[in-house]
Scaffold this active site. Sequence first.
Site, PDB file in Angstrom:
ATOM      1  N   LYS A 111      -7.576   7.111  10.065  1.00  0.00           N
ATOM      2  CA  LYS A 111      -9.001   7.003  10.404  1.00  0.00           C
ATOM      3  C   LYS A 111      -9.115   6.904  11.914  1.00  0.00           C
ATOM      4  O   LYS A 111      -9.227   5.805  12.461  1.00  0.00           O
ATOM      5  CB  LYS A 111      -9.581   5.706   9.812  1.00  0.00           C
ATOM      6  CG  LYS A 111      -9.873   5.711   8.324  1.00  0.00           C
ATOM      7  CD  LYS A 111     -10.536   4.370   7.946  1.00  0.00           C
ATOM      8  CE  LYS A 111     -10.690   4.170   6.475  1.00  0.00           C
ATOM      9  NZ  LYS A 111     -11.073   2.780   6.126  1.00  0.00           N
TER      10      LYS A 111
ATOM     11  N   ASP B  23       0.232   3.361   3.908  1.00  0.00           N
ATOM     12  CA  ASP B  23      -0.816   4.110   3.223  1.00  0.00           C
ATOM     13  C   ASP B  23      -1.825   4.686   4.210  1.00  0.00           C
ATOM     14  O   ASP B  23      -2.251   5.829   4.088  1.00  0.00           O
ATOM     15  CB  ASP B  23      -1.518   3.237   2.165  1.00  0.00           C
ATOM     16  CG  ASP B  23      -1.957   1.864   2.681  1.00  0.00           C
ATOM     17  OD1 ASP B  23      -1.767   1.567   3.883  1.00  0.00           O
ATOM     18  OD2 ASP B  23      -2.485   1.080   1.880  1.00  0.00           O
TER      19      ASP B  23
ATOM     20  N   GLY C  53       0.773  -1.242   0.000  1.00  0.00           N
ATOM     21  CA  GLY C  53       0.000   0.000   0.000  1.00  0.00           C
ATOM     22  C   GLY C  53       0.799   1.284   0.000  1.00  0.00           C
ATOM     23  O   GLY C  53       0.329   2.316  -0.467  1.00  0.00           O
TER      24      GLY C  53
ATOM     25  N   GLY D 171      -4.773   0.566  13.529  1.00  0.00           N
ATOM     26  CA  GLY D 171      -3.481   0.833  14.146  1.00  0.00           C
ATOM     27  C   GLY D 171      -2.684  -0.426  14.438  1.00  0.00           C
ATOM     28  O   GLY D 171      -1.537  -0.352  14.897  1.00  0.00           O
TER      29      GLY D 171
ATOM     30  N   ASP E 232      -5.844  -0.370  -2.011  1.00  0.00           N
ATOM     31  CA  ASP E 232      -6.522  -1.313  -2.903  1.00  0.00           C
ATOM     32  C   ASP E 232      -7.822  -1.828  -2.320  1.00  0.00           C
ATOM     33  O   ASP E 232      -8.092  -1.713  -1.118  1.00  0.00           O
ATOM     34  CB  ASP E 232      -5.612  -2.516  -3.145  1.00  0.00           C
ATOM     35  CG  ASP E 232      -5.538  -3.434  -1.916  1.00  0.00           C
ATOM     36  OD1 ASP E 232      -5.192  -2.947  -0.823  1.00  0.00           O
ATOM     37  OD2 ASP E 232      -5.882  -4.627  -2.045  1.00  0.00           O
TER      38      ASP E 232
ATOM     39  N   ASP F 122      -5.534   2.492  10.180  1.00  0.00           N
ATOM     40  CA  ASP F 122      -6.952   2.178  10.350  1.00  0.00           C
ATOM     41  C   ASP F 122      -7.161   1.748  11.804  1.00  0.00           C
ATOM     42  O   ASP F 122      -7.348   2.584  12.683  1.00  0.00           O
ATOM     43  CB  ASP F 122      -7.295   1.087   9.322  1.00  0.00           C
ATOM     44  CG  ASP F 122      -8.765   0.695   9.307  1.00  0.00           C
ATOM     45  OD1 ASP F 122      -9.612   1.583   9.374  1.00  0.00           O
ATOM     46  OD2 ASP F 122      -9.056  -0.513   9.214  1.00  0.00           O
TER      47      ASP F 122
ATOM     48  N   THR G 188      -1.373  -2.740  12.377  1.00  0.00           N
ATOM     49  CA  THR G 188      -0.206  -2.947  11.513  1.00  0.00           C
ATOM     50  C   THR G 188       0.985  -2.111  11.991  1.00  0.00           C
ATOM     51  O   THR G 188       2.090  -2.628  12.170  1.00  0.00           O
ATOM     52  CB  THR G 188      -0.545  -2.568  10.049  1.00  0.00           C
ATOM     53  OG1 THR G 188      -1.658  -3.344   9.628  1.00  0.00           O
ATOM     54  CG2 THR G 188       0.635  -2.820   9.133  1.00  0.00           C
ATOM     55  N   LEU G 189       0.745  -0.814  12.203  1.00  0.00           N
ATOM     56  CA  LEU G 189       1.855   0.059  12.594  1.00  0.00           C
ATOM     57  C   LEU G 189       2.349  -0.255  13.995  1.00  0.00           C
ATOM     58  O   LEU G 189       3.539  -0.115  14.286  1.00  0.00           O
ATOM     59  CB  LEU G 189       1.448   1.533  12.469  1.00  0.00           C
ATOM     60  CG  LEU G 189       1.386   2.050  11.027  1.00  0.00           C
ATOM     61  CD1 LEU G 189       0.898   3.495  11.007  1.00  0.00           C
ATOM     62  CD2 LEU G 189       2.758   1.947  10.340  1.00  0.00           C
TER      63      LEU G 189
ATOM     64  N   ARG H 203      -5.048   0.406  -7.033  1.00  0.00           N
ATOM     65  CA  ARG H 203      -3.900   1.092  -6.424  1.00  0.00           C
ATOM     66  C   ARG H 203      -3.359   2.223  -7.298  1.00  0.00           C
ATOM     67  O   ARG H 203      -2.704   3.141  -6.807  1.00  0.00           O
ATOM     68  CB  ARG H 203      -2.751   0.103  -6.177  1.00  0.00           C
ATOM     69  CG  ARG H 203      -3.052  -0.981  -5.147  1.00  0.00           C
ATOM     70  CD  ARG H 203      -1.758  -1.694  -4.784  1.00  0.00           C
ATOM     71  NE  ARG H 203      -1.973  -2.976  -4.127  1.00  0.00           N
ATOM     72  CZ  ARG H 203      -2.165  -3.121  -2.813  1.00  0.00           C
ATOM     73  NH1 ARG H 203      -2.174  -2.064  -2.029  1.00  0.00           N
ATOM     74  NH2 ARG H 203      -2.330  -4.318  -2.304  1.00  0.00           N
TER      75      ARG H 203
HETATM   76  P1  IMP Z   1      -4.629  -1.344  10.335  1.00  0.00           P
HETATM   77  O1  IMP Z   1      -6.053  -1.729  10.623  1.00  0.00           O
HETATM   78  O2  IMP Z   1      -4.293   0.033  10.860  1.00  0.00           O
HETATM   79  O3  IMP Z   1      -3.686  -2.398  10.812  1.00  0.00           O
HETATM   80  O4  IMP Z   1      -4.500  -1.251   8.759  1.00  0.00           O
HETATM   81  C1  IMP Z   1      -4.398  -2.418   8.030  1.00  0.00           C
HETATM   82  C2  IMP Z   1      -4.327  -2.225   6.575  1.00  0.00           C
HETATM   83  O5  IMP Z   1      -5.664  -2.250   6.117  1.00  0.00           O
HETATM   84  C3  IMP Z   1      -3.755  -0.955   5.994  1.00  0.00           C
HETATM   85  O6  IMP Z   1      -2.355  -0.971   5.851  1.00  0.00           O
HETATM   86  C4  IMP Z   1      -4.401  -0.959   4.624  1.00  0.00           C
HETATM   87  O7  IMP Z   1      -3.635  -1.747   3.736  1.00  0.00           O
HETATM   88  C5  IMP Z   1      -5.735  -1.609   4.895  1.00  0.00           C
HETATM   89  N1  IMP Z   1      -6.835  -0.634   4.940  1.00  0.00           N
HETATM   90  C6  IMP Z   1      -7.416  -0.062   5.999  1.00  0.00           C
HETATM   91  N2  IMP Z   1      -8.394   0.777   5.637  1.00  0.00           N
HETATM   92  C7  IMP Z   1      -8.430   0.739   4.282  1.00  0.00           C
HETATM   93  C8  IMP Z   1      -9.227   1.412   3.289  1.00  0.00           C
HETATM   94  O8  IMP Z   1     -10.117   2.244   3.551  1.00  0.00           O
HETATM   95  N3  IMP Z   1      -8.939   1.089   1.990  1.00  0.00           N
HETATM   96  C9  IMP Z   1      -7.973   0.209   1.645  1.00  0.00           C
HETATM   97  N4  IMP Z   1      -7.207  -0.424   2.532  1.00  0.00           N
HETATM   98  C10 IMP Z   1      -7.432  -0.156   3.843  1.00  0.00           C
HETATM   99 MG    MG Z   2      -1.392  -2.053   4.108  1.00  0.00          MG
END
Ligand code: IMP
Ligand code: MG
Length: 172
Positions: free
Chosen positions: A125, A94, A38, A99, A153, A97, A101-102, A159
């Site tokens: 978000k 990218d 991403g 949090g 994506d 969301d 992953t980070l 993308r």
């Molecule tokens: P996390 O929930 O912060 O761990 O984010 C996980 C991953 O979900 C991100 O790196 C994105 O690849 C994907 N993601 C979260 N929200 C969206 C969205 O609105 N569109 C596309 N991918 C998303």
């Molecule tokens: Mg991602």
Amino acid sequence: MQILIPKEQIAERVSELGRTVSEWYRDRPLTVIGVLHGSVVLVADLIREIATPHQIAFVRASSYRGETTTAEELTISLDLLPDVTGRDVLLVDDICDTGRTLTALSKAVRDRGAKSLRTAVLLWKPDRSQTPMVPDLYAFNIPDVFVVGYGLDYNGNYRHLRDIAVLDESER
Ligand code: IMP
Ligand code: MG
């Protein structure tokens, strides 16, 4: 698809992020680490706005989103990561969301001996957060909508879009 953030606004903010990064890391051993896939568009644009010398690297993460759009099991891989011992790291994704992953990647990169670690994302978000993660840098905060484009994506598609667009239910 409805455009949420047009490419001109993205370019303007990415350039501002680049100036901030340049100030933070002047004369320091910076490694910019992108989260595949991403972050590739953001990394490509951001590094060209960073005026101080730096290296780039990539790690991988996937949370099996798409079909369900809920974050499930998180898989991370540091296979591609060079030695970051004693280096300042900027982890770039990218979107922040939930949090998760980070949070996981920050810990993994710190455990590899990075001297400092900050996070940068295009989109944040805050309403979706499930962790204390607050990105150190973000270009835009957005409501809880599913977006694509500029690296983001849906099931591997979209993308390449230059703008950030909202993908509504009927398009999934
Ligand atoms: P996390 O929930 O912060 O761990 O984010 C996980 C991953 O979900 C991100 O790196 C994105 O690849 C994907 N993601 C979260 N929200 C969206 C969205 O609105 N569109 C596309 N991918 C998303
Ligand atoms: Mg991602």
